[in-house]
Write a protein that holds these residues in place. Structure first.
Motif, PDB file in Angstrom:
ATOM      1  N   CYS B 361       0.824  -1.197   0.000  1.00 19.38           N
ATOM      2  CA  CYS B 361       0.000   0.000   0.000  1.00 19.38           C
ATOM      3  C   CYS B 361       0.868   1.260   0.000  1.00 19.38           C
ATOM      4  O   CYS B 361       0.626   2.212  -0.757  1.00 19.38           O
ATOM      5  CB  CYS B 361      -0.910  -0.038   1.230  1.00 19.38           C
ATOM      6  N   ARG B 362       1.880   1.244   0.841  1.00 15.30           N
ATOM      7  CA  ARG B 362       2.756   2.410   0.953  1.00 15.30           C
ATOM      8  C   ARG B 362       3.467   2.678  -0.373  1.00 15.30           C
ATOM      9  O   ARG B 362       3.494   3.819  -0.866  1.00 15.30           O
ATOM     10  CB  ARG B 362       3.786   2.153   2.059  1.00 15.30           C
ATOM     11  N   ASP B 363       3.993   1.620  -0.958  1.00 10.15           N
ATOM     12  CA  ASP B 363       4.690   1.773  -2.239  1.00 10.15           C
ATOM     13  C   ASP B 363       3.755   2.386  -3.279  1.00 10.15           C
ATOM     14  O   ASP B 363       4.137   3.301  -4.024  1.00 10.15           O
ATOM     15  CB  ASP B 363       5.205   0.412  -2.730  1.00 10.15           C
ATOM     16  N   ALA B 364       2.531   1.880  -3.302  1.00 10.76           N
ATOM     17  CA  ALA B 364       1.585   2.364  -4.314  1.00 10.76           C
ATOM     18  C   ALA B 364       1.221   3.822  -4.045  1.00 10.76           C
ATOM     19  O   ALA B 364       1.108   4.631  -4.973  1.00 10.76           O
ATOM     20  CB  ALA B 364       0.330   1.493  -4.309  1.00 10.76           C
ATOM     21  N   MET B 365       1.044   4.168  -2.802  1.00  8.56           N
ATOM     22  CA  MET B 365       0.651   5.542  -2.488  1.00  8.56           C
ATOM     23  C   MET B 365       1.774   6.530  -2.780  1.00  8.56           C
ATOM     24  O   MET B 365       1.525   7.637  -3.231  1.00  8.56           O
ATOM     25  CB  MET B 365       0.237   5.643  -1.022  1.00  8.56           C
ATOM     26  N   ASP B 445      -5.872  -1.449  -3.814  1.00  6.19           N
ATOM     27  CA  ASP B 445      -5.832  -0.811  -5.128  1.00  6.19           C
ATOM     28  C   ASP B 445      -6.935   0.241  -5.238  1.00  6.19           C
ATOM     29  O   ASP B 445      -6.725   1.340  -5.757  1.00  6.19           O
ATOM     30  CB  ASP B 445      -5.977  -1.854  -6.242  1.00  6.19           C
ATOM     31  N   GLY B 446      -8.098  -0.119  -4.736  1.00 10.12           N
ATOM     32  CA  GLY B 446      -9.230   0.816  -4.786  1.00 10.12           C
ATOM     33  C   GLY B 446      -8.937   2.064  -3.964  1.00 10.12           C
ATOM     34  O   GLY B 446      -9.217   3.189  -4.397  1.00 10.12           O
ATOM     35  N   LEU B 447      -8.368   1.863  -2.804  1.00  7.14           N
ATOM     36  CA  LEU B 447      -8.040   3.000  -1.938  1.00  7.14           C
ATOM     37  C   LEU B 447      -7.019   3.919  -2.610  1.00  7.14           C
ATOM     38  O   LEU B 447      -7.175   5.142  -2.624  1.00  7.14           O
ATOM     39  CB  LEU B 447      -7.466   2.487  -0.610  1.00  7.14           C
ATOM     40  N   VAL B 448      -6.010   3.293  -3.178  1.00  9.19           N
ATOM     41  CA  VAL B 448      -4.950   4.082  -3.795  1.00  9.19           C
ATOM     42  C   VAL B 448      -5.514   4.879  -4.979  1.00  9.19           C
ATOM     43  O   VAL B 448      -5.244   6.079  -5.138  1.00  9.19           O
ATOM     44  CB  VAL B 448      -3.779   3.180  -4.238  1.00  9.19           C
TER      45      VAL B 448
END
Ligand SMILES: Cc1ncc(COP(=O)(O)O)c(C=O)c1O
Ligand SMILES: Cc1ncc(COP(=O)(O)O)c(C=O)c1O
Lengths: 505, 456, 505, 456
Positions: B361-365, B445-448
């Motif tokens: 999550c962190r990487d994606a954000m 993915d949805g959150l990001v």
């Protein structure tokens, strides 16, 4: 008369073996956990945690199958007395029936599934719950405002003492002493110390009430306040409460009401009207939130108007605004003492208490008090020829007997009587409290036990007393999973964890 | 409509007759008439159970947060609690018992707590664990009391990485105990202990692991500071993280505390949770709260009982180590059941999955424009802090519309308590995001994606 | 070896008194009901019910407080053995652990709150559940179609026999006999009678299997079919099943598989592949839906293609149609025998079974079979020197011992062994079934009991056998809420209700 | 991912070793290789519990009916079930026990069923009640079997007022028993027994009270018909209505049956429910199913045990009175708890409130244009049938959009089973509406208003 409903007559299904610990049931490679499928790529632990932070070996917990987990804790539950199994007349503990509807309330996903840091607009239902409870408790206590943060009675006491201190400091004062009666619950003096005060104990008179003269003798402007339970822990109403309160107020002190046991006065008389400035309430007693084997509880603190600005924050409030729809938010009082809980208090316990109050309503709460007091007085009178009533006058929700005479005559103490009563199918009363009564047996039947149960309980205690006279009480209980446990040995040879087993001599 | 009171009219008459009274009113003769509530309580009439349940449901429905996919943490986590744990911990024998004052009829609860103590002790690596305190914050306060009491020094050095609410509670209670609480600031998510080196006597040093911004700090400096000052080291450790990172004992802690909510207790709007408390054997006589120990019964059979009671308020009164009486036993029992269910492998699996999801999550954000790390390159575990290009509360509001509770705004967390550990901008634009083992790739993915839209 | 998790070592909390009946706890005027506020005008009963229909006096049920209700049933629960308390190795009953997740599924408001007559578009989730379960069961049984209506195994059997009859009638035949082996469960012959057939019993041979010759001898065109359990009730696999099936088919009969206990063959071999035409499955055994103290269960019947058109209706079906979204509806087979249930079957039991199947998957179900068979064989071998194994060959999910030799030598029967085992902390095995084994002790450990539990169970049985030899078994059990009950007296002096108490001599 | 199987690798090795086997495969040596499933079951892989629960929740969410205010009845009613009843009946000792074959360790369940039997017996007025059958339909089938068995006559006269599904089941099973089932038609909601007077031998006459259209019929004629033909009278009685109307015994029933779902069991999409079965003492040896009786133990202590077992299939085999083995014990126990909770007054209150609400609803609906009674002026209790100006299924569809499950379309109820008791028009335009004590004035007013709009 119909059979007694509050008497546990549970019987053994099987042998009397101990239940092994979960660690003994454990076997390497067995497991029961199941976690959701996430679809996430797996990252090796080494990539997630730098070596210098990584744990050497996994934490050994226990390795059991779900079937063994279920068997283990189900069997343990069969080794545990509870209100649902029978009467629990523990004085000062108010072990009344806990309505199951409150369990349902606490289990609602809309309440139980809410994160405490979610912004106010997303938790309007919770804020409404808290505000409604705060208002109801203030009405019951005769107070102006409350904090719902304290997690138990003792936490409420300390909060109240810190409010006293903040109040003093705001007045530019620094008082050092807090007065408590000798019959007070142990949490009171302990809280006084943590509040940074010294305890001054005032003795009870021959009525079992605060000795007004003795009180006046210790009052001066160094007194920050007085903590009082009323009815006190002898189950007696402090009839001079008005005089006590004005004496304390006269020297500039505050009156603190230890409302752990409010059961007797619900709708009858209010702490605020008696002259108290601060009150804590044990929701896990009066408001029937189950005690959970030792917790959780909740100990909201309600205060008179002049103390509201010091309350812990943030507090749930109704937001000012026009329109029909009420909106709620958080507000921290101007001179708040700060937080006394990591979040907003024991919220699910608070929701249970509100449900209890709503089912009963004002009228029902008053009936609770009437029936609680009726039951206690019936027991008092009925057993007054079997045991000495410590202070023989009408009591409120509980009554304290003394087994001192029995002890002298038969060698059987209050403790022995308690163990004997277990064999009769009842949980024993409180023993050894309050400290000012020798061989105290403190009986609080509560309002939810029936007349038949009271009769059976009284008969049980009478039989136990008779056995004391016969000399056959020793060694009780014999019918329990274990017999009398060696408390001294536990302290001497401390084994606080399974890993310490065998390591002590 | 019936209530829970069993008294029939006949019962009332009989019982009053036995007492020589002619009305229930007379039971309250000892209450001065002038004080009596003449008009009754100003509360509505009672309503039947089904109506009350419906009302509570409606209030629940008014909590939009309950329906969101939860990425909020900050000490309260959305972990998996299986039906089996709820069923066992919810057994009415456990729920409706009192504190085990009569051990002969309380072996079930006592043994469960003995097992709980063992599990907590293993997790934190220290030999003594109590039967629970109210919550993480209160456990921290008690740890400080133990430390100052044991060293006789009233100075408390606390890392600003300790949860802001816990520090707030610490300050609140310090007003009573007179402790001097000094905060060591965070720099890039790491405590700068040096800032405080000059100040007076220190009884206890408090660090957090990981800290509230999710960072794993090297706690060597904290231990050294404690040693230099003759203070105890107390570590507030995330008990889930403890499954895969060094234990408080590994860092040399004298006392370890934590918030036990992740072990089987629902988010519950913040309570009831449970404070975990562990210490070295030498401190056992200062241990706050209840302790269950093993012993024997009259027949020599193994038995459990609360022990070392002479520390407790009901016996020691003003000299007690703590005023705690009612604690959080049922949550502790729940934690024992949940930990039993997870077991050795499951606990490690949960911790690993959290860290894994958080990393993803962190990487994606961080790939989103304008989203920056708030704690530099300090390693994080299952929670991390970001600096957003828009105020965090605004981002949370926008993401709630998309079905996500995106995290906790640092502003909200520290603001109320006037915490100065973060600059104003970091606080208001800071978002703390937690990922538990329940969060799926699709949810992340949805959150990001939603966050990407929200910050644009 | 770690301690055994499946051994109930629950111990008495209190005395051994009986629990009074709820009627004895009752007291006029006491109550616990609470009903919602509806706001409806009240109409007097006299205006609602014409006098000629009105009841004379109210139905006296019981009058207890909620607190007494809770105490009563909680105490009763402490007088009841259950899987959650310990191992339950009842042969032919498959008392495995019932995963709690299935309770959660059955409690979902979206499933439990649905009226059975709601139109199909409003119950798509339920229809999807039923279709998914039917498909899974057909795959497991090797069949083409199924009905989920039968509420239990016996209901499934009768449904199957009515299908046979419909099939015969459709062929213009009227066969009269159904063959069952002498080891069959009692429901088989009882169902045969209700199906309008006569039972022809075929004996087992010295292997414990159907005697092929004996079978051939009774086969003719009057035979509608044969009912068989495989593995049979001796826990043995009918190795000649292919020959048996073709012999029956040859005379135009159908093969009925009593699949009450499918546990041993999950994913190993399928009834359809063995040549069966009709199968019923007990979801309350193989698929772990809890037995509820005697029910509810569910006994779906799956059939080969040629019987599908006779199945009870309406059946849940996937509707034909294009597009991605699947729609479901009801359909009654062309030549349906009609309903065999008031609605659609025991739906919540069916939902539980589907959840169980989904958690396990094909692979997991196969592991279930392996472990069940492993456990049974381990017990068989381990106890083969203590008791006689009725037919000493590798067994499937259960094993039948005979205590006949022990009985002759010591006077202690299988029944006595069972009562003795209770004192060891275990529920006894099945006794007196199957009928063809003298002093049968039928042990079915199931796959969810651990190795340690098997060892403890074996040791328990060994100790009991030793006690039989010592002559100290008589009078067991002594540790239970009641001791050996007088079954003859119950039948002789029938007291079927509380109102009959004292009326019998 | 773990499952529920406790076998560790070591366990497997040890156990196989003990058996002299080298693989699990070999355990199945007795299964002919040719029959073995080579490729394994064609089922998906197992998925973890949380996924399965989520899947089931999604299926639940796809049942729009669950969210509607329920006015459907037809034998399944939306009654109040309080949390206390669910908590008690859900105790795992009751849920996970087997049939009480070992009474010494099953006194809890046995006593609960003894109490259930007593309550059912009091409700129906007959002295013997069994421990439950599958559902109302199966109880009816068993009643007919008892009647024909006891009289030796195979004719069965059934009122068309008996629930259509029950009659359908009766016909299904009659194919096996060879009973001749004759239906006496309804006229304005009342059975016309005269239509059948000419036909052959009759062993049992079956009436319903109230009947499935909600009507309270005079059952005098049914009793007289039975007397004339030497038949038994079986009455299918609504157990809730029985609290305020004449009992089956009052009407002279030899056997009474009913659907026990209203006592604590959720709507459950039709099952598990429970069949109530009661009969006169003279029929006890033909009683189907289990019966619990009181007795003494070896110490002379009161005890409970299943009794008169010689009727049952496991002992009598082909000569058993019934093939029932597993029944609905847990639902029977639930009913005992629910009835204990309701008590004498609460049960009457529920019945009265249902009737009261139904009257209010019926009166209001009949004021709508084009809505007519289907059963003339025959008295009804908590359920009633209307003739709508539009097809009933259309009305139900429209009202579902407004949040109501308006009732049961008679067409749907009788159609599938080819029941001819109603004319085609009555069936397709017929709506059966039930009102329970849970329905509020606002809900009823809303329903009526919505119906008014729908039929316009
Ligand atoms: C009179 C009194 N005061 C205070 C307390 C302390 O309350 P708690 O146990 O919730 O901390 C109690 C309860 O034990 C009490 O009975
Ligand atoms: C082999 C066998 N067949 C049939 C049955 C009957 O199943 P049920 O009890 O569900 O009617 C059973 C269960 O008791 C059984 O073991």
């Amino acid at each position: 008369m119909a059979a007694s409903g509050g008497r546990a007559s549970s019987a053994p299904l099987l042998g009397r073996d101990n239940e092994p610990t979960i660690f003994e049931l454990s076997r390497p490679g067995r497991a029961s956990w199941q976690l959701p499928t996430t679809g996430l790529p797996e990252t090796p632990l080494a990539d997630l945690v730098p070596a210098e932070h990584r744990r050497g070996a996994p934490v050994g917990i226990a390795e059991v199958s779900e079937r063994d987990l279920v068997g283990h804790f189900t069997r343990l539950s069969h080794r545990q007395y509870s209100v649902d199994l029978g009467a629990y007349p523990l004085g000062s503990c108010t072990m009344k029936y806990n309505p199951k509807v409150c369990d349902a309330v606490a289990g609602l996903p809309g309440l139980a599934g809410v994160h405490p840091a979610a912004p106010a607009p997303l938790v309007q239902g919770w804020l409404a719950t808290l505000v409604a409870l705060e208002e109801a408790l203030c009405e019951i206590a005769g107070m102006a405002a409350a904090t719902l943060q304290p997690a138990a009675g003792a936490a409420g006491e300390l909060t109240g003492l810190l409010l006293m201190r903040a109040y003093d400091e705001a007045r530019g004062e620094r008082r050092r002493r807090v007065i408590i009666p000798d019959s007070a619950h142990g949490t009171n003096p302990a809280s006084v110390t943590l509040g940074g005060y010294e305890t001054t104990t005032v003795r009870s008179d021959e009525r079992g009430l605060v000795d007004l003269e003795a009180l006046r003798a210790v009052l001066d402007t160094d007194v920050a306040g007085m903590m009082l339970t009323n009815p006190n822990t002898l189950g007696l109403f402090e009839e001079d409460i008005a005089q006590i309160a004005s004496a304390v107020h006269e020297v500039g002190g505050l009156m603190y009401y230890d409302g752990a046991n409010l059961n007797a006065i619900l709708g009858v008389v209010r702490p605020g009207d008696m002259g108290f400035d601060i009150v804590h309430l044990n929701l896990h007693k009066t408001f029937a939130t189950p005690h959970g084997g030792g917790g959780p509880g909740a100990g909201p603190v309600a205060v008179a108007p002049h103390l509201a600005e010091f309350l812990p924050g943030p507090r749930p409030v109704r937001l000012p605004g026009e329109g029909a729809e009420v909106r709620y938010g958080w507000q921290t009082p101007r001179r708040s003492i700060g937080r006394v809980h990591g979040w907003h208090g024991n919220a699910l316990v608070l929701a249970r208490a509100l449900a209890y109050i709503e089912v009963h309503g004002g009228d029902g709460l008053h009936r609770v008090a009437e029936r609680a007091v009726l039951n206690a007085n019936w027991i008092r009178k009925r057993l007054s020829s079997t045991f000495d009533v410590a202070f023989d006058r009408p009591c409120m929700h509980e009554v304290v007997f003394s087994a001192a005479a029995l002890h002298r005559r038969t060698g059987s103490s209050a403790f022995d009587v308690a163990k004997g009563l277990i064999e009769e199918g009842f949980h024993p009363p409180t023993v050894a409290f309050p400290l000012i009564v020798d061989d105290a047996l403190m009986v609080e039947p509560t309002e939810t036990e029936s007349y038949e149960t009271l009769v059976a309980l009284a008969e049980g205690l009478e039989r136990v007393a008779a056995r004391a006279h016969e000399g056959t009480l020793e060694g009780a209980p014999r019918t329990t999973p274990v017999r009398r446990v060696d408390e001294a040995r536990a302290a001497r040879t401390l084994v606080p964890t399974f890993d310490a087993v065998g390591k002590q001599k | 409509m019936p209530d829970y009171l069993p008294h029939t009219g006949e019962d009332l008459a009989d019982m009053l007759g036995f007492l020589g009274l002619s009305s229930l009113e007379e039971l309250f003769a000892s209450v001065p008439a002038a004080l009596r509530l003449a008009a009754g309580l100003g509360l509505p009439e009672g309503v039947p159970e089904p109506d009350v349940l419906a009302r509570a449901s409606a209030r629940g429905a008014a909590n939009a947060a309950a329906g969101l996919v939860c990425f909020a943490g900050a000490g309260a986590y959305d972990h998996e609690v299986p039906p089996v744990v709820r069923a066992l911990a919810g057994r009415s024998e456990f729920v409706t018992a009192y504190t085990p004052y009569q051990p002969e009829v309380a072996q079930g609860g006592l043994q469960a707590i003995f097992e709980f103590q063992t599990m907590v002790s293993r997790l934190y690596g220290l030999p003594i664990a109590n039967a629970s305190l109210y919550d993480g914050a209160s456990a921290l306060v008690e740890a400080v009391n133990l430390g100052t009491g044991s060293t006789g020094r009233d100075g408390v050095v606390v890392s600003a990485g300790v949860h802001p609410h816990w520090r707030s509670a610490l300050r609140t209670f310090a007003a009573g105990t007179g402790h001097r609480v000094l905060e060591a600031p965070l720099v890039e998510g790491v405590t700068d202990w040096s800032a405080l080196e000059a100040e007076g006597e220190v009884g206890v040093v408090v660090a957090a692991y990981p800290n509230y911004l999710g960072c794993l700090e090297d706690l060597g400096p904290a231990r050294r500071l404690a040693d230099e000052r003759g203070a105890l080291l107390a570590i507030a450790a995330d008990p889930v993280g403890a499954a895969i990172v060094r234990s408080p004992a590994d860092w040399g802690a004298d006392v370890a505390v934590g918030e036990g909510q992740p072990f089987g207790t629902a988010l519950s709007f913040g309570g009831p949770y449970l404070g975990l408390f562990c210490c070295a054997a030498s401190h056992v006589r200062r241990l706050p709260g209840r302790l269950v120990g093993e012993t024997l019964d009259a027949d020599g059979r193994l038995a459990y009982v609360t022990t070392l009671r002479a520390r407790e308020q009901d016996i020691r009164r003003e000299k007690a180590t703590s005023n705690v009486c009612t604690n959080q036993t049922l949550m502790a029992l729940t934690a024992a059941v949940q930990l039993g269910w997870l077991g050795t492998a499951g606990l490690a699996e949960v911790a690993t999955r959290c860290a894994c999801g958080a990393r993803y999550c962190r990487d994606a954000m961080l790939r989103l424009d304008g989203v920056e790390p708030l704690t530099g390159s300090t390693p994080t575990l299952r929670e991390f802090a970001l600096h957003l290009p828009i105020p965090a509360d605004l981002a949370i509001e926008r993401l709630a519309d998309e079905g996500y509770l995106a995290g906790v705004a640092l502003d909200a967390l520290v603001g109320e308590d006037g915490d100065g550990s973060l600059g104003a901008d970091s606080a208001s634009h800071g978002l703390l995001v937690a990922v538990t083992e329940r969060r799926t790739k699709d949810e992340i993915d949805g959150l990001v994606a939603a966050l990407g839209k929200a910050v644009r």
